[in-house]
Scaffold this active site. Structure first.
Site: not given
Ligand code: 5GP
Ligand code: ZN
Length: 114
Positions: A93, A100
């Protein structure tokens, strides 16, 4: 990487609500929080996912987890409990292709993690 949103956040070119920052790491509030406490903690260097982590990064990852632990304390969830998640690849996911870690807490989280 100029097309990576998390690199842009690390460089301060895209604004975020920063919770912690040093030379190697930045932690900021998730833009779409899934829990009352939802921080994203990243290394500033662009690693695509946990798959890119090698023994060269051991110190960095150890440091990062120490900061996560400290943030859990600062944001008041160390005692109540929290979850640390790193989504990896398509089935994991992962949406943003920059390593991160999510720190989630402040409510009873869904026990179903699979
Ligand atoms: P992933 O699904 O890749 O593990 O999570 C990515 C996370 O990054 C998501 O929870 C999303 O809400 C967060 N996210 C995506 N773009 C941004 C952004 O521009 N700023 C912040 N603060 N969070 C972001
Ligand atoms: Zn990046």
């Amino acid at each position: 990487m100029s097309d990576c949103i998390f690199c842009q956040i690390a460089l301060g070119k895209v604004p975020s609500e920063i919770a912690y920052e040093d030379d190697e790491i930045i932690a900021f509030k998730d833009i779409q929080p899934l829990a009352p406490v939802h921080l994203v903690i990243i290394p500033k260097i662009h690693l695509r996912s946990l798959n890119d982590v090698t023994s060269d990064n051991e110190g960095l990852i150890g440091h990062l987890f120490g900061i996560i632990r400290r943030l859990a304390e600062e944001f008041g969830v160390a005692e109540s409990g929290y979850r640390v998640v790193t989504n990896t690849g398509t089935d994991g996911g992962q949406v943003i292709g920059h390593l991160h870690f999510h720190l989630l807490g402040g409510k009873a989280l869904n026990a179903n993690i699979g």
